[in-house]
Design a protein around this motif. Sequence first.
Motif, short mmCIF file in Angstrom:
data_model
loop_
_atom_site.label_atom_id
_atom_site.label_comp_id
_atom_site.label_asym_id
_atom_site.label_seq_id
_atom_site.Cartn_x
_atom_site.Cartn_y
_atom_site.Cartn_z
N LEU A 5 33.28 -31.78 -6.02
CA LEU A 5 32.38 -32.15 -6.95
C LEU A 5 32.20 -31.63 -8.17
CD1 LEU A 5 29.39 -33.47 -5.09
CD2 LEU A 5 31.34 -35.22 -5.86
N LEU A 6 32.30 -30.27 -8.19
CA LEU A 6 32.39 -29.04 -9.30
C LEU A 6 33.71 -29.96 -10.04
CD1 LEU A 6 30.98 -27.38 -10.96
CD2 LEU A 6 32.22 -25.40 -9.48
N LEU A 7 34.39 -30.07 -9.38
CA LEU A 7 35.82 -30.14 -10.03
C LEU A 7 36.08 -31.29 -10.31
CD1 LEU A 7 36.68 -27.42 -8.20
CD2 LEU A 7 38.22 -28.05 -8.14
N LEU A 8 34.91 -32.22 -10.75
CA LEU A 8 35.24 -33.78 -10.65
C LEU A 8 36.02 -34.59 -9.49
CD1 LEU A 8 35.38 -33.41 -14.76
CD2 LEU A 8 33.03 -33.30 -13.42
N GLY A 9 35.92 -34.68 -8.31
CA GLY A 9 37.04 -34.85 -7.27
C GLY A 9 35.52 -35.20 -6.88
N LEU A 15 23.03 -31.44 -14.17
CA LEU A 15 22.67 -31.35 -13.35
C LEU A 15 22.37 -32.80 -13.44
CD1 LEU A 15 20.89 -28.10 -15.14
CD2 LEU A 15 22.70 -28.39 -13.45
N LEU A 16 21.40 -33.27 -13.04
CA LEU A 16 21.29 -34.79 -12.51
C LEU A 16 21.88 -35.08 -11.88
CD1 LEU A 16 18.97 -36.21 -11.93
CD2 LEU A 16 18.36 -37.78 -13.65
N GLY A 17 23.34 -35.53 -12.55
CA GLY A 17 24.21 -36.68 -12.04
C GLY A 17 24.39 -35.51 -10.90
N PHE A 18 24.75 -33.84 -11.33
CA PHE A 18 25.35 -33.23 -9.92
C PHE A 18 24.43 -33.54 -8.32
CE2 PHE A 18 26.44 -29.62 -8.03
CZ PHE A 18 28.07 -30.53 -7.79
N PRO A 22 28.63 -36.89 -15.93
CA PRO A 22 27.87 -36.76 -17.67
C PRO A 22 29.43 -34.75 -17.08
CG PRO A 22 26.25 -37.03 -15.74
CD PRO A 22 27.81 -37.87 -15.62
N LEU A 23 28.74 -34.51 -15.74
CA LEU A 23 29.46 -32.65 -15.87
C LEU A 23 31.13 -33.24 -16.23
CD1 LEU A 23 29.80 -30.15 -15.00
CD2 LEU A 23 30.33 -30.80 -12.09
N ALA A 24 31.14 -33.81 -16.25
CA ALA A 24 33.43 -34.16 -17.30
C ALA A 24 32.77 -33.84 -18.65
CB ALA A 24 33.39 -35.29 -16.52
N LEU A 25 32.04 -34.61 -18.99
CA LEU A 25 31.83 -34.28 -20.35
C LEU A 25 31.55 -33.18 -21.12
CD1 LEU A 25 31.95 -36.16 -23.10
CD2 LEU A 25 29.52 -36.28 -23.08
#
Lengths: 660, 46
Positions: free
Chosen positions: A286-290, A342-345, A382-385
């Motif tokens: 998820l950190l890698l956006l996958g 953070l919330l999205g993660f 949002p983490l992607a942005l």
Amino acid sequence: MASVHGDGAWSGAAGRWTARLLPWAVGLVAGVLALGPALGPGYVLRYDMVFVPDPSLGTVLRGADGFPRAIPSDAVVAVLSLVLPGDLVQSLALSAVFAVGGAGAARLASRAVYRGGAAGGPAAGSLGAVLAPVAAGLAYVWNPFVAERLLLGQWAVLLGYAGLPWAVGAAARLATARPVAGFAGLVRALVPAAVGGFSSVVLTALTAGPVALRTDGAGGNRAGTAGEADRGVRWWGRAGLFALALVTASLPWLLPSLSSGADTDPAGVEAFAARSDTPFGVVGSLLLLGGVWNSGAVPAGYGEPVTASVRLLLCLVALAGWVWWLRRERPGFGTGLSAAALLGFALALLGATGPGRELLTWLIGLWPGFGPLRDGQLYVAPLALVQALGLGACVRWLAGGRSLRGAEASDGSGEGHRALGKGRGGIGSLGRVGLAVFALLLPVAVLPGLLWGAGGRLTPVHYPEEWRAAQAAVAADDRPGAVLVLPWSAYRGPDWSGRPVVVLDPATKLFDRRTLWNDDLVVGTPDGGSVVVSGEDARARRVARVLEPDPRTGMPERLEAGTLGALGVRHVVVSAPVDNRFWSGVEGLSVVVEGPDMVLLRVHEQHVSPDKAVIPGLEVTGGLVTVGAIIWSVARSGSSLVFQRSGPSAGSGARKEIPK
Amino acid sequence: MIKVIAACVIGAALAGGATFVATSLATESTATAEPVNETLYNYGDR
């Protein structure tokens, strides 16, 4: 060459045009590289992505039982298909994802990262001011999230994703703009989410909501003048305006969904939870956006240890760049966007833990509206942005204040170069430029599986002649009645698609009348089992009880014309090769079209008791209000492409807002 | 100007080389086999 001022405003007419067009060029070039052959003639079919020739607007608006997931995205496609070929509409929709997303992130980086020389930041003509927005735009549309959602066929969700930078900019502007102007800008920025539908609006609320609440128009380095701050509204006013804009953008699906009475199957919590698609587990993926739930939607080579490791390094560097930029520039939307990420993660991780699944199941039982939380990976958007802007900041740090003409321009603080202790204008500085370009392109290098139609997995095909013949035959029939789609299963692997590809049966969208199909979703589990997520169409459930299809083939043993007619069925479509010719010798059924992949049967008129299908007035009214609000918001600015500044710029390079 | 452009080209060439290597890895990857010739298809497999 055109020069740039610190806040991203380019000097000179040519420079201004370059500043306007460069972000769009980034997105478009990325789109062409990613989509490649998918932009050619024909329809790209994959999982949820189904475009058909001549879709029926009336059928889309009449919809089916259950939650209106196809509203308004399919309605927009149907309207555009009135004037353009369907495959061109699909190409435009897919290209828009990259163009709007890339341009939005690049503009956000350009407007927010750079400010006037008085306040610091790159000076006129700096290379960093050119490269950093390009890096941000490219990173935003070239990452595992985009690749996996694209391979899952969720173009409407991606359209909402593409609109996030614009929504963040508009939400931040609420703090300084006059209420009406701020509201209009927000409505305009929500157009992609409005088209995308439910998931897109939820994603936008998650990403831009904290920005609207947290943005401080009077604080931070990015603060505007006292006058600008006075024009803005307090947090509760911003919350109200933001909520009103979201509701306005949501009316087409919100109103029908409130009266749909649809249930959400909690089984989807397990089926659609984020999963590990890299060697780094669910958290790392998820950190890698996958981390998308479907293993068939992972781009080729993405999970390989080498590429995944470099990708992990890139993400960590981007996050470091984001923190560096937050501490240095204190952008108005920085805190809100960080909170959203953070919330999205956390939301994305919920379904990956036992207690989280229990919580989600409980929430969905409490209210079906929590259903979208099942697909956890969605919320890393949002983490992607954040990562895209962070990478832009890194590239800006690397390229620093070097002039496009080769000389070292004034860099407010010049901290980047001093940090390395290199002499200005020396080989070290040029090395940093090369490194900046390398870093800018690194998102592509570590995700080659997205290149050129996702490595050939997005290939356009043409519908066979018998499909078009069946469509025309049903359209020519003036007797009412629904179309029953068999085999009784939602997904197909059509032979005529050229290569194996799983796709929602296009027959469910091909005809200009209500279709009855099995909307249950079957998801395979790693142990070889499966999870069935119940569909939402109550009428389809009734049909299933009557049909009693063989679970191995999805075909009924036998059907009587009277039985079909009592279900309101006028046509039966068999949209896959089958051995079971149940229609042979059945009285009251006639074969209209017969081919290897498509059989169209017609139930004789005297047997059919059709349900009355009407277009809900509430839905149309909601849609008209939304369209009217969008037109009004665009008319206020004179252009839908005017970017809403993320916050007031300080310094001499700031452009003045033209009073509306 | 020429030095800057040369630096950009070198950076882009390095990225291109990295992309080529990664593409080779991706081509050899067998992680995402598509289902074929099934009677009924799942929405997807985890």
